[in-house]
Design an enzyme around this catalytic site. Structure first.
Site, short mmCIF file in Angstrom:
data_model
loop_
_atom_site.label_atom_id
_atom_site.label_comp_id
_atom_site.label_asym_id
_atom_site.label_seq_id
_atom_site.Cartn_x
_atom_site.Cartn_y
_atom_site.Cartn_z
N ASP A 378 72.90 48.69 76.86
CA ASP A 378 71.87 47.70 76.62
C ASP A 378 72.51 46.32 76.42
O ASP A 378 73.49 46.18 75.67
CB ASP A 378 71.07 48.10 75.37
CG ASP A 378 69.98 47.13 75.03
OD1 ASP A 378 69.08 46.93 75.87
OD2 ASP A 378 70.02 46.54 73.93
N GLU A 415 73.44 46.91 81.68
CA GLU A 415 72.42 45.89 81.82
C GLU A 415 73.20 44.58 81.75
O GLU A 415 73.57 44.12 80.67
CB GLU A 415 71.40 45.99 80.68
CG GLU A 415 70.26 45.01 80.83
CD GLU A 415 69.27 45.09 79.68
OE1 GLU A 415 68.06 44.86 79.91
OE2 GLU A 415 69.69 45.39 78.54
#
Length: 736
Positions: A378, A415
Site C-alpha cells: 500500500d 502501489e
C-alpha cells in the site's frame, strides 16, 4: 582500575553474545523483583519474544531510552501486571537493544513494556512516557480485551486499559508438506478481496462467517471462477475497535479495510473463530494451506507506510514510545509534528536502518512461517523516501526486499505512488516489482465509456504498457492491470453512477475521488429500465473481456464478477456493513456474468499469446507469415491512431505452435459498425466471444465457436468480439 576492568568484561560478554554464543553462557545471577523468575542477560537478536527450552528471551529496540521494564500479566484481562522486571542497562542492553532472558516463562505468557527516557518533542522528537504501556513491535500476537484507545492519549497511566502481547511459538504447526506454488506471473489472475467482507453476510451460507476459516469455505467458488491468487486486504493487527465518527444513522463507523496497523507480525485476531490466544496463527495457516491445496496463491496487502498511532494527537501504542525519532518522518522545524506522506497522520521512516530491518524481517517471517506467496505494498512509494522525505534513487528498504534470498520467489506488487505526490509507475526502484498500473485503469475506463480519440493509448495498454515499463527494460508482467479495486467504485457502480455517493461515511460526501471516469448508462443508480440494464451488463462484460485480453497481470476486484454494488460509495473504508459485505444472492441473480468471467479467464489460460511475458515484437511472425500483432480499425491496417473521434479498434494476434490466430474487435461507439476481417490462407474465422450477444451466446465453450462466413463482422454498439482461426477442414459443433 577495577571499575574499568568491570566495564571491559561486560563489553566482551556482550560482544561474544551478539556473535551467537548461547545466552545461558553469559548470565547474571541477580534476582529480579519477580519471585520464582530469574532474569539473565539474554540475547539482542532476534527481536521480539522467543520461547526457549527454559524460558523466554525478550528484545526490543530503543536507542535513547533510559529505562525499560517488562510487565508480565497472569491473564489477558488482568488490569495490573503480576510481575515487573526492570532491565539493567549495564547488563540488559547491547548497543540500541534492550534484552533479557526470563526463566520459568513459556508460550501463552502475556506481556508488555514500560519505557522511560527524555521527552523533547520539538527538538529531538523523543516521546518517552513511562505512563504508557507499550506493545512489542515484533509480537506474534496482541491482546486488546481491555483496550481503550483514548486512554493511550495524554499523560495518564493506561496500564488497566492497555494492549498486551502474547508469547507464541510459531513452529508449533503441521504444514503437512505444504510448499509454495510459484505460479509464473504471466499465468497469474489475482482476485482482490477482504477476509471479513467475503463471507460476513448471512447470504454467504458459511459456518464461520467473516473469518479466515470462512475464506476456506469459498474455495470451491474461487476455484470454479478460475483465478490463481487471492489478494487479501490487510490482515495484520489493526484497531477494529477505533470509532472514526458517528454515521448519519447514529451508529459508530469503524476501521473496516484495516489500513491502519499496529502489529506487523500478528494476524488480526478478529478474523478468527475463537478468542483463544495463538489461535489466530493456526487459523490463518489453515487458510493458506487450504488455498494452496486448491492451487490458489495467497498475496497479502501490507501497510508499511504508516501506523495506527496517527499524528501528534494520536495514541501511544508502541513505536512512538520506543523510538519515535527513528520510526517516523518528523517535521524538521518542529519535531512534535509528523510529516504525512500517507494521508493518515504519520509516515513510517522506511529507510531508517531500524525500520528497514523491521520491514524485511516481517516479510520474511510471513513467507517462512506462514507460506505467503506475495505482497501488495500500500502506498509503496513511501518506501522510496529517505530520512529527509525526498525520493531516493537507491532506497535500501526496496532493494533489501528485492535482493532478499528468502523473498526471491515471492511476488512483489507496489502501489507505486503515495499521498505526498510521489508517483513512480514505470520507474519504481528495482526490476522485480510489479506495479498497479493506474494509466491502464484510466485509459480503459475512458475508452469503454465512449471517450473518443484513445485508440493509440488503448493499444499501448493492451500490449502491456511499453511506454511505462519499456524504458526501464522491464516487462508486461511488471504491470498489474486493473479496472477496479477496493479503493473506488465496484465494476457495477462504475457503469451505474456518474458521481460518488459517500453520504453514509459521515463526511458530507467530501471523501473519495471525484474523478471516477465512470458512466451510468443513462440513469443514476438502480433502475428497472431493461434497456439500461442490458447496456450495463454489456459494459461489465466489455471491461472483463478487455482486462483478460491484455498482456500483463490481471487483477479482479472480488464481487465484480456478479455485479457487487456499494450503492455508489467509492470509499467504503469505514463501512463494516451490508454496504461492503458480499451479497452472495447476486452470484445467483447474475450467474450469466459469473459464467462470462469464468469462461474469459479460461480463454486467457488457453491461448499463450494473451499471456506472453514480452512486449509485442513487430519482427516476430508465425509459420503462416502472420506478424505477432497487426492493428486495424473498421478497415484492415487502418487503426486511426490520430483520429480524434476514433472509438473503435481491432487487432490480429498471431498464434504460435498449436495456438490459433485471434482477431479482436473493440467497438466502443454508440452505433453498430462493420469490421473488415483479415484473410488467412486455408483458415476460417469462428466467433468465440461477442458481448453484444445474450448469454450463453456471449462466449462459447471450447469447440462450440460459431463460424463466420462473411468478409466483414457486424459488431454491435459498445461491444467486444473475439474470433479464432481454424483450418477450413476443422469440424465444429458450434451454432451458425
Amino acid at each position: 582500575m577495577p571499575g574499568e576492568q568491570s566495564r571491559t568484561s561486560r563489553a566482551k560478554d556482550r560482544t561474544d553474545l551478539d556473535r551467537g554464543s548461547d545466552w545461558r553462557d553469559v548470565v547474571t545471577k541477580e534476582r529480579t523483583q519477580a519471585p520464582g523468575l530469574e532474569l539473565s542477560r539474554g540475547r539482542s537478536q532476534p527481536l521480539g519474544s522467543r520461547a526457549t527450552p527454559d524460558g523466554v528471551n525478550f528484545s526490543i529496540y530503543s536507542e535513547y531510552a533510559t529505562g525499560v521494564e517488562l510487565l508480565l500479566f497472569s491473564s489477558h484481562d488482568a488490569t495490573q501486571p503480576d510481575h515487573v522486571i526492570a532491565f539493567d542497562p549495564a547488563v540488559n542492553k547491547s548497543f540500541h537493544f534492550w534484552h533479557g532472558h526470563v526463566t520459568g516463562l513459556g508460550p501463552g505468557q502475556i506481556y508488555a513494556y514500560r519505557v522511560d527516557g527524555p521527552t523533547d518533542t520539538a527538538t529531538t522528537g523523543f516521546r518517552f512516557n513511562r505512563n504508557k504501556v507499550l506493545i512489542d513491535p515484533y509480537a506474534l500476537g496482541n491482546v486488546n480485551t481491555l483496550w481503550d484507545r483514548q486512554s493511550a492519549v495524554g499523560p495518564q497511566d493506561n496500564v488497566a486499559t492497555s494492549m498486551r502481547c502474547v508469547v507464541i511459538d510459531p513452529h508449533d504447526y503441521d504444514w503437512e508438506g505444504d510448499q509454495p506454488l510459484n505460479i509464473p506471473l504471466a499465468d497469474t489472475v489475482i482476485y482482490e478481496t477482504h477476509v471479513r467482507g467475503l463471507t460476513h453476510s448471512p447470504t454467504s451460507n458459511t459456518q464461520n462467517p467473516g473469518t479466515f476459516l470462512g475464506v476456506i469455505e469459498k474455495i470451491p467458488y474461487l476455484k470454479s471462477l478460475g483465478v490463481t491468487a487471492v489478494e487479501l486486504l490487510p490482515i495484520y493487527d489493526f484497531d477494529e475497535q477505533q470509532v472514526l465518527r458517528i454515521g448519519p444513522d447514529g451508529k459508530p463507523l469503524h476501521n473496516y479495510w484495516g489500513y491502519d496497523p499496529y502489529g506487523y507480525f500478528a494476524p488480526q485476531s478478529a478474523y478468527c473463530t475463537s478468542p483463544e490466544l495463538g489461535n489466530h496463527l493456526r487459523e490463518f495457516r489453515d487458510m493458506v494451506k487450504a488455498l494452496h491445496r486448491a492451487g490458489l496463491e495467497v498475496i497479502l496487502d501490507v501497510v508499511y507506510n504508516h501506523t495506527s498511532e496517527g499524528n501528534e494527537n494520536g495514541p501511544v501504542i508502541s513505536f512512538k514510545g520506543l523510538a519515535n525519532e527513528a520510526y517516523y518522518h518528523l517535521y524538521p522545524p518542529d519535531k512534535r509534528y509528523y510529516m504525512d506522506y500517507s494521508g493518515t497522520g504519520n509516515t513510517l521512516n522506511a529507510n531508517h536502518p531500524l525500520v528497514t530491518k523491521k520491514i524485511i524481517e516481517s516479510l520474511e517471517y510471513w513467507v517462512t512461517e506462514h507460506h505467503v506467496d506475495g505482497f501488495r505494498f500500500d502506498l509503496g512509494s513511501v518506501l522510496s523516501r529517505g530520512p529527509d522525505g525526498a525520493e531516493m534513487a537507491v532506497p535500501p528498504s526496496l532493494w533489501g526486499i528485492e535482493l532478499s534470498q528468502v523473498l526471491s520467489d515471492t511476488k512483489l506488487i507496489a502501489e507505486a505512488w503515495d499521498a505526498g505526490g510521489l508517483y513512480e509507475v514505470g520507474r519504481f526502484p528495482g526490476k522485480r516489482w510489479c506495479q498497479w498500473n493506474g494509466p491502464y485503469r484510466d485509459d480503459i475506463r475512458r475508452f469503454v465509456k465512449g471517450d473518443p480519440g484513445l485508440v493509440g493509448a488503448v493499444a499501448t495498454r493492451i500490449g502491456g504498457s511499453v511506454d511505462l515499463f519499456g524504458p526501464e527494460e522491464e516487462l508486461p508482467t511488471n504491470s498489474i492491470n486493473f479496472l477496479t479495486c477496493h479503493d473506488g467504485f465496484t465494476l457495477n457502480d462504475l457503469v451505474s453512477y456518474d458521481a460518488k455517493h459517500n453520504e453514509a461515511n459521515g463526511e458530507n460526501n467530501r471523501d473519495g475521488s471525484d474523478d471516477n471516469k465512470s458512466w451510468n448508462c443513462g440513469v443514476e443508480g438502480p433502475t428497472d429500465d431493461p434497456g439500461v440494464e442490458d447496456l450495463r451488463q454489456r459494459q461489465v462484460k466489455n471491461f472483463a473481456a478487455i482486462l483478460l485480453l491484455s498482456r500483463g497481470v490481471p487483477m479482479i476486484l472480488g464481487g465484480d464478477e456478479f455485479r457487487r454494488t456499494q450503492n455508489g460509495n467509492n470509499n467504503a473504508y469505514c463501512q463494516d456493513s451490508d454496504l461492503s459485505w458480499f451479497d452472495w444472492g447476486l452470484a445467483d441473480k447474475n450467474a450469466d456474468i459469473v459464467g462470462f468471467f469464468s469462461r474469459m479467464i479460461d480463454f486467457r489460460k488457453r491461448f499463450a499469446t494473451l499471456r506472453a511475458p514480452q512486449f509485442f515484437d513487430g519482427n516476430r511472425v508465425n509459420d503462416r507469415g502472420l506478424p505477432e500483432v497487426t492493428w486495424h480499425g473498421t478497415e484492415l491496417g487502418a487503426p486511426g491512431w490520430n483520429d480524434p473521434n476514433g472509438a473503435a479498434l481491432a487487432f490480429t494476434l498471431a498464434g504460435f505452435g498449436d495456438d490459433p490466430d485471434l482477431h479482436v474487435i473493440l467497438n466502443m461507439c454508440h452505433l453498430p459498425l462493420e469490421f473488415e476481417l483479415p484473410v488467412i490462407g486455408g483458415r476460417q474465422w469462428f466467433r468465440a466471444v461477442d458481448t453484444a450477444q445474450l448469454s450463453p451466446n456471449d462466449i462459447a465453450e471450447p469447440g462450440a465457436e460459431s463460424p463466420v462466413t462473411q468478409p466483414r463482422y457486424p459488431a454491435g454498439a459498445r461491444s467486444v468480439a473475439v474470433l479464432i482461426s481454424q483450418p477450413l477442414t476443422t469440424s465444429r459443433k458450434g451454432r451458425g
